[in-house]
Design an enzyme around this catalytic site. Structure first.
Site, short mmCIF file in Angstrom:
data_model
loop_
_atom_site.label_atom_id
_atom_site.label_comp_id
_atom_site.label_asym_id
_atom_site.label_seq_id
_atom_site.Cartn_x
_atom_site.Cartn_y
_atom_site.Cartn_z
N GLU A 1 3.32 28.40 -72.73
CA GLU A 1 4.56 29.74 -73.43
C GLU A 1 5.67 30.09 -72.64
O GLU A 1 6.12 31.12 -73.06
CB GLU A 1 3.39 30.91 -72.28
CG GLU A 1 2.25 30.81 -72.65
CD GLU A 1 1.01 29.03 -71.70
OE1 GLU A 1 2.00 28.71 -71.28
OE2 GLU A 1 0.21 30.16 -71.92
N ASP B 1 15.34 -1.99 -79.63
CA ASP B 1 15.40 -0.98 -78.45
C ASP B 1 15.17 -1.23 -77.19
O ASP B 1 13.95 -0.81 -77.23
CB ASP B 1 15.44 0.59 -79.27
CG ASP B 1 16.43 1.38 -80.51
OD1 ASP B 1 17.44 0.68 -80.32
OD2 ASP B 1 16.58 2.05 -81.03
N HIS C 1 26.67 12.47 -78.41
CA HIS C 1 25.45 14.18 -77.43
C HIS C 1 26.66 15.54 -77.88
O HIS C 1 26.35 16.47 -77.03
CB HIS C 1 25.45 13.74 -75.76
CG HIS C 1 25.29 12.06 -75.83
ND1 HIS C 1 25.27 10.97 -75.64
CD2 HIS C 1 23.52 11.82 -75.77
CE1 HIS C 1 24.48 10.28 -75.56
NE2 HIS C 1 23.83 10.96 -75.48
#
Ligand code: GLN
Ligand code: ZN
Length: 753
Positions: A18, A597, A692
């Protein structure tokens, strides 16, 4: 005034996330502050009521957070970065420090100890002037008290706060400023006392690490001073995530009334020997960060064994239940056996209470809980999915040869001959943007609106467009783009035996972001190939080599809840064998380059330096086991990111991948010098730009970073690639950035002749 059953803290994202929806709604301007605060208050009330109903007699408050508890502490101590000071609204100022915005860069984020939770790293500079702002903690205390909650306010302690902060602006090591914080904590203790708090919990998890010299002495000094405050609540200094060792004895010499210890990852012997005398020990015997049901008999034995050595005992979880899902209740797909083995947060609260009552009145008084725990444990030990003979036989038959490939130099020659790549080959890390179409198709499949066939067609169309784009850009080694993966660990977990995925097992990763780690409960095997179809489809569309993409065993473990009934090394090797099977199947299908990876290699590094080598040994072995089943011509890549590599640099070399791509753009290629210093001689692809950020680097910038790399690594061993996968970027950003990457590479190649 002592208590007998508690937890150090609880989750705050909401049982059905929530808070995630509310804060994201607030950020997007869909709801106002009042609506957000209502959701937050409801989450706090529900959490406290649940603990009260379960039977806890001291309840942590102020463990709620709109984003992060370290950021809350920075706000408490007046240590938000100066660049947000101009923002008037306190909540918006707080969120700006967390997420940035309007020209404000956010605080850096990093892993909270060895968990998967990320905290915001406070910045302490010469201009930082600490000041106390206790409105949040006092507000939550008042709110809880009004609801009849036996509230125990929780704050992060000064040693942990400064120890995890970073110096900026040429400032000194933040820990050297601890005496500036002492008056603030004294004042805070007084204010909490006045507000009616009987206890206060000060979290000092840093005491289980050796991240700084002299932590035990510092703890003794600081808590001697704080316990000397005349008008204050009783003090609980709470440690977690390991054994506080000498620091426990140091705390024993101070005037604090209680010490919280982790008895799952730390040892009862240390606690017994720490000279805690008359103090209350809050004994974390229920695992707060993994999801297994507690062996109540064993936990009770630990407690009774300790009871003679300390003043009194309260039962607790080993750490906040922030790190586990809320409740097993929504997990309706679990079979009864599996369900019986598990305890999420709600179930852990019941275990804490059962143990505390059994400690007081005897086991017979809690016979039902103890019998159920014993039955579950028995079923877990004997379940055929947990111990699979074929998997165990295969593990037992491994020899050193299974963990090694022939000499790297020979492999390089074979690969040059078979792959014929140009100098400075260009490639990407694997994922391409997760487009709206991809997400829609996955959702439709989940809801049963489309069938597996239609889903496959949609993903193949995505692969085709990514291949076409890479051909147009003239990249040398292509990828299929990973459209079919919701997550790089979950994707594999869903296909491997020994794992299951929860329906609602969300845990907070940072801010509003949650993850749903798979549960690795049994022996791991790979019934069928997992990626071969996608990769061969991609390869069928192009003449250029397509790189196969797998997740390594260490990362799969790091991002799952892992069985606790055998050494991690054994579990890692089981996963490694499954990945190894996939590499050999890919090779057989004609795939000549395979990337495995391991972005989480650094993450599982133990908090105590003495334990590190043992970890690195099994982690490296598992990676090598997963990658040494292929022929010399097959080129193995690995990818590492998210970290400072200093502590694991030797291990990176020991992985013995033919090509290692590694995050480097933000640290200006420093990692290359570190690799050189240890004699790393394989090929390397330092990220030449930072993915990023949405900013598209121009070709000149990329060429400059490539030149920087060339100063450290000869062209024969150098690859050109971005820092990390591209899934969070848009197609437009990716197209522009990769075009510049290829242009820059061509320019630099020309200068090499
Ligand atoms: N192959 C993965 C990707 O590109 C690697 C992700 C990662 O490093 N975390 O998305
Ligand atoms: Zn990465």
């Amino acid at each position: 005034m002592r208590f007998s059953a508690t937890v150090p803290g609880i989750a705050r994202i909401g049982a059905y996330r929530e808070l995630k929806r509310a804060v994201e709604g607030y950020w997007a301007g869909r709801i106002d502050r009042t609506a957000l605060e209502e959701v937050a208050a409801r989450i706090r009330r529900t959490g406290w009521q649940e603990l009260l109903t379960a039977g806890l007699d001291s309840i942590p408050v102020n463990t709620f957070s709109y984003y992060d508890q370290m950021l809350d502490t920075a706000a408490l101590l007046g240590a938000l970065p100066p660049r947000v000071a101009g923002i008037d609204d306190d909540l918006d100022r707080y969120f700006a420090a967390a997420r940035g915005g309007d020209g404000v860069t956010p605080l850096e984020m990093t892993k909270w100890f060895d968990t998967n939770y990320h905290y915001l790293v406070p910045e302490i500079g010469p201009d930082t002037v600490f000041s106390l702002h206790p409105d949040k903690v006092l507000g939550e205390l008042a709110e809880a008290t009004a609801q009849g909650i036996p509230a125990r306010p929780v704050v992060i302690g000064p040693i942990t706060f400064l120890g995890l902060s970073k110096a900026v602006g040429g400032g000194a090591d933040p820990l050297t400023r601890i005496d500036e914080l002492l008056p603030l904590y004294r004042e805070l203790l007084g204010a909490l006392k006045q507000a009616g708090a009987q206890w206060v919990q000060i979290d000092e998890p840093i005491l289980v690490t050796d991240a700084h010299d002299g932590l035990p002495d510092l703890a003794e000094r600081i808590y001697t001073e704080l316990s000397a405050v005349p008008e204050r609540p009783e003090l609980l200094v709470q440690t977690y995530f390991g054994d506080a060792r000498e620091a426990l004895a140091a705390l024993g010499r101070t005037g604090v009334e209680a010490v919280g210890v982790d008895l799952v990852y730390g040892s009862a012997e240390t606690v017994a020997a720490a000279g805690l005398g008359e103090k209350l020990v809050v004994a974390g015997v229920v695992d707060g960060r993994n999801i297994w049901r507690t062996d109540l008999d064993a936990a009770l034995e630990t407690l009774t064994g300790l009871s003679g050595a300390v003043g009194a005992l309260a039962v607790s979880t080993s750490c906040s239940t922030l790190h586990v899902p809320y409740s097993l209740e929504p997990e309706t797909d679990l079979d009864d056996a599996l369900r019986g083995w598990l305890a999420f947060a709600s179930e852990k609260f019941a275990e804490v209470v059962a143990l505390s009552r059994a400690l007081e009145h005897g086991r017979a008084y809690q016979a039902k809980a103890f019998d159920a725990a014993r039955d579950a444990l028995a079923s877990r030990t004997t379940d055929p999915r947990v111990h699979v003979a074929a998997v165990r036989d295969r593990l037992a038959a491994l020899t050193p040869a299974d963990f090694a490939r022939p000499e790297a130099a020979g492999r390089r020659e074979s690969q040059q001959a078979s792959l014929g790549l140009p100098q400075l080959p260009t490639t990407t890390i694997g994922s391409f943007p997760q487009t709206v179409d991809i997400r829609k198709a996955r959702q439709a499949l989940r809801k049963g609106e489309i069938d597996g066939e239609a889903y496959r067609t949609a993903m193949e169309a995505e692969i085709a467009s990514v291949i076409k784009l890479q051909e147009e850009l003239e990249l040398d080694v292509l990828v299929h783009g990973e459209p079919e993966r919701n997550d790089m660990v979950q994707y594999f977990a869903e296909q491997l035996d020994g794992f299951f995925a929860t329906a609602n097992g969300w845990v907070q990763s940072y801010g509003s972001r949650c993850v749903r780690p798979p549960i690795l409960y049994g022996d791991v095997a790979r019934p069928d190939p997992m990626t071969v179809g996608w990769i061969t489809h991609a390869q069928s569309l192009t003449q250029r080599p397509v790189k196969g993409m797998l997740t390594g065993p260490v990362t799969i473990l790091a991002w799952s809840f892992v069985r606790d009934d055998q050494p991690l090394a054994d579990t890692a090797n089981q996963v490694a064998l499954a990945i190894r099977d996939e590499t050999t199947d890919l090779e057989r299908a004609g795939v000549g380059i395979i990337q495995v990876d391991e972005p989480a290699l650094r993450e599982l590094l133990p908090l105590r330096s003495a334990d590190r080598q043992a970890y690195l040994d099994w982690a490296v072995a598992a990676f090598r086991l997963s990658t040494s089943g292929v022929a010399d011509e097959t080129q193995i890549h690995t990818h590492l990111c998210y970290s400072e590599f200093g502590d694991v640099i030797g291990a990176i070399a020991d992985l013995d991948a033919d090509v290692t791509s590694i995050e480097a753009a933000r640290s200006h290629m420093e990692v290359l010098d570190d690799l050189n210093a240890i004699g790393f001689g394989n090929e390397v692809g330092p990220g030449v730009y930072d993915i990023h950020s949405p900013r598209v680097p121009d070709a000149g910038e990329i060429a400059a970073s490539l030149q920087e790399a060339l100063a450290a690594v000869p062209a024969q061993r150098l690859w050109v690639n971005p820092d990390c996968g591209l899934k969070t970027r848009t197609t437009a950003e990716v197209t522009a950035a990769l075009r510049n990457l290829v242009t820059a590479t061509k320019q630099v190649r020309a200068t090499l002749g």
